[in-house]
Scaffold this active site. Structure first.
Site, mmCIF file in Angstrom:
data_model
loop_
_atom_site.group_PDB
_atom_site.id
_atom_site.type_symbol
_atom_site.label_atom_id
_atom_site.label_comp_id
_atom_site.label_asym_id
_atom_site.label_seq_id
_atom_site.Cartn_x
_atom_site.Cartn_y
_atom_site.Cartn_z
ATOM 1 N N PRO A 179 -39.760 -26.470 -17.214
ATOM 2 C CA PRO A 179 -38.916 -25.421 -17.806
ATOM 3 C C PRO A 179 -37.538 -25.248 -17.168
ATOM 4 C CG PRO A 179 -40.461 -24.431 -16.279
ATOM 5 C CD PRO A 179 -40.769 -25.919 -16.284
ATOM 6 N N CYS A 180 -37.141 -26.146 -16.286
ATOM 7 C CA CYS A 180 -35.919 -25.901 -15.517
ATOM 8 C C CYS A 180 -34.661 -25.859 -16.377
ATOM 9 C CB CYS A 180 -35.773 -26.943 -14.409
ATOM 10 S SG CYS A 180 -35.545 -28.616 -15.009
#
Length: 223
Positions: A179-180
């Site tokens: 999810p970065c």
């Protein structure tokens, strides 16, 4: 600041309470949508963990529909029987039977990441043909990743691409989309919390074969 962003403590991040609300709205969309036969092959369920009681979304999809109607019924009956330490909260699906289907299918799960505070897409392959390993990134690319995404995902590597880690509930090895980079993608949108997961899936899900039936979007004003 956008009026929609006022619904959040810190847009586009989500608190646990905001994520729970987003899950509830998303589940309502599925319940109310006029999906017809699609509801039989594409299942969305709102669930809670037995330990912490936190919400998450589970999506089940058959990878390839059998041509025979009886085989399809067996496949549908077998969906989701391998779940772990989870408790069903709400489901509008047909009742599961005691028969086991053996058609390959994928389970997607949407959990709130405790560090990034963004939804995270986990996914697992099930009941692949004999000799094929479900926990194998080549199988993921073969069964889930559309051709137009393959080179981009491989180039992304772990950061922003397909990663592997123990599942947040069962601790069994599973795949997820890191999810970065989700924050930057979501910042380009202005959406109320009732639409959050619809937008998010549109951004994240397509690279691993997850898309939402258009009927769920058309029913937006009824929610």
């Amino acid at each position: 600041m956008s009026r929609c962003h006022d619904e959040y403590q810190q847009w586009p991040f989500l608190s646990q309470e905001e994520f729970e609300l987003a899950c509830a709205f998303f589940d309502q969309r599925y319940v109310r949508a006029s999906l017809g036969p699609t509801r039989q092959i594409f299942k969305i369920r709102s669930r809670r963990t037995l330990t912490a009681g936190t919400s998450y979304i589970e999506v089940l999809r058959i990878l390839q529909l059998p041509e025979d109607g009886d085989e399809l019924s067996l496949a549908l009956a077998g969906l989701g029987k391998s779940g772990g330490d989870i408790d069903l909260v709400n489901s509008t699906d047909v009742d599961m039977t005691e028969e086991d289907g053996d058609e390959p299918y994928v389970t997607y799960e949407i959990h709130l990441h405790p560090t990034y505070r963004m939804p995270t897409l986990w996914f697992m392959l099930h009941d692949l043909p004999m000799g094929e390993n479900s926990f194998n990134v080549d199988a993921v690319y073969r069964y889930l990743v559309p051709p137009e995404y393959k080179s981009r995902l491989r180039a992304a590597g772990v950061t922003g691409g397909i990663s592997a880690a123990p599942h947040p509930i069962t601790d069994v090895p599973a795949f997820f989309i890191h999810p970065c980079q989700t924050k930057e993608a979501m910042e380009n949108f202005d959406c109320p919390i009732k639409n959050y997961l619809m937008i998010w899936i549109g951004l994240v899900g397509g690279c691993v074969g997850l898309s939402i039936p258009p009927e769920m979007a058309r029913d937006e004003e009824e929610i």
